[in-house]
Design an enzyme around this catalytic site. Structure first.
Site, PDB file in Angstrom:
ATOM      1  N   ALA A 138       0.802  -1.211   0.000  1.00  0.00           N
ATOM      2  CA  ALA A 138       0.000   0.000   0.000  1.00  0.00           C
ATOM      3  C   ALA A 138       0.832   1.257   0.000  1.00  0.00           C
ATOM      4  O   ALA A 138       0.402   2.277   0.474  1.00  0.00           O
ATOM      5  CB  ALA A 138      -0.907  -0.006   1.209  1.00  0.00           C
ATOM      6  N   GLU A 144      -6.442   2.365   9.975  1.00  0.00           N
ATOM      7  CA  GLU A 144      -5.723   1.138  10.287  1.00  0.00           C
ATOM      8  C   GLU A 144      -5.237   1.105  11.735  1.00  0.00           C
ATOM      9  O   GLU A 144      -5.055   0.032  12.317  1.00  0.00           O
ATOM     10  CB  GLU A 144      -4.557   0.922   9.309  1.00  0.00           C
ATOM     11  CG  GLU A 144      -3.447   1.928   9.408  1.00  0.00           C
ATOM     12  CD  GLU A 144      -3.721   3.180   8.617  1.00  0.00           C
ATOM     13  OE1 GLU A 144      -2.796   4.002   8.484  1.00  0.00           O
ATOM     14  OE2 GLU A 144      -4.857   3.366   8.124  1.00  0.00           O
ATOM     15  N   GLY A 185       4.262   4.622   6.507  1.00  0.00           N
ATOM     16  CA  GLY A 185       3.279   5.632   6.879  1.00  0.00           C
ATOM     17  C   GLY A 185       1.887   5.290   6.412  1.00  0.00           C
ATOM     18  O   GLY A 185       0.914   5.775   6.947  1.00  0.00           O
ATOM     19  N   CYS A 186       1.772   4.427   5.379  1.00  0.00           N
ATOM     20  CA  CYS A 186       0.445   4.101   4.871  1.00  0.00           C
ATOM     21  C   CYS A 186      -0.260   3.115   5.776  1.00  0.00           C
ATOM     22  O   CYS A 186      -1.466   3.152   5.934  1.00  0.00           O
ATOM     23  CB  CYS A 186       0.543   3.522   3.467  1.00  0.00           C
ATOM     24  SG  CYS A 186       1.294   1.893   3.422  1.00  0.00           S
ATOM     25  N   GLY A 187       0.491   2.162   6.362  1.00  0.00           N
ATOM     26  CA  GLY A 187      -0.085   1.212   7.294  1.00  0.00           C
ATOM     27  C   GLY A 187      -0.854   0.079   6.669  1.00  0.00           C
ATOM     28  O   GLY A 187      -1.531  -0.669   7.365  1.00  0.00           O
TER      29      GLY A 187
END
Length: 264
Positions: free
Chosen positions: A100, A203, A104-106
């Site tokens: 993803a 998330e 930082g996107c998780g």
């Protein structure tokens, strides 16, 4: 152009006294980046300027400029559909990223919109904190961040209970990594609150709920999707917790206020 935010009602607590106030929260939706008919990555993103997002992602990945960009609603998210010259097809296939996006996107490992919004079972944790303990938890988290004090470059996730205070703390350059480390270190997350130095995205709520945690405390604001997910998961979400002030967005019954309130 999409606004990229919505207004939510928050229970604002200052020195133990609560009032209801509106709060603008950023939108967060899964956005699939689709090249030549194939999903390359799924990001959690604010749903505005997505054509620019697609072009910029394509450029920074070294794939040049797409021939066309189209944003299409799809199920619970959005697709940014792009077409690249055929000359890029083999390179794209060789580097297909079933992830993803960057740290930082998780959502690493996610390559579909449905996976990004997986359902979370309701949390039944019978736990509560006083308003003073919420303040104490945030203060303890900040005081315990040794790696942050040395580097000024990491997030922290802590675990706080009414009886033991801050009993675990983990740090990492990624906020999701810090939370995963914490959950791995705490045998029973239902007995207290997760305390975060970061904003609360969906998330982060999904991870805490999956661990059975009933309370999330955070220094920064949540997204609209995080609030909706916390509401559905029966998680008490407290954010913007600084000094003696914090805001309760969902399931306020787990926070005991020390003063009379103006909230119905």
């Amino acid at each position: 152009m999409r606004k990229g935010y919505q207004t939510a009602q928050a229970c604002v607590v200052v020195a133990g006294r609560a009032t209801a106030q509106p709060r603008s929260l950023p939108d967060e939706v899964p956005v699939a980046l689709v090249y030549n008919g194939t999903t390359q990555a799924v990001m959690m993103a604010t749903p505005r300027d997505l054509e620019d997002f697609g072009r910029g992602f394509t450029r920074t990945e070294g794939w040049g400029a797409p021939d066309s960009v189209e944003v299409v609603p799809h199920g619970q998210g959005l697709e940014v559909r792009m077409w690249l010259p055929e000359a890029m097809a083999e390179k794209l296939a060789a580097r297909r990223r079933a992830m993803a996006g960057p740290v930082g996107c998780g959502l690493c490992g996610i390559d579909s919109l449905d996976q990004a919004l997986r359902p979370v079972s309701p949390v039944t944790a019978d736990v509560s904190l006083t308003s003073a303990q919420v303040v104490a938890a945030m203060e303890a988290l900040r005081a315990g961040q040794a790696l942050h004090d040395r580097t000024r470059a990491v997030h922290g996730a802590g675990f706080y209970t009414a009886s033991r205070g801050l009993c675990a703390l983990r740090e990492d350059v990624g906020r999701h990594n810090a939370l995963d480390k914490l959950i791995g270190a705490v045998p029973d997350c239902a007995t207290g609150a997760v305390v975060l130095t970061s904003r609360v995205s969906v998330e982060m709520v999904q991870k805490a709920a999956a661990a059975g945690c009933g309370i999330i405390l955070a220094v920064s604001a949540p997204t609209t999707l995080a609030v909706a997910t916390a509401e559905a998961a029966q998680v008490t979400l407290v954010a913007l917790a600084r000094d003696d002030r914090f805001e309760i967005f969902t399931h306020p019954h787990r926070i005991q206020l020390s003063e009379a309130t103006d909230v119905a």
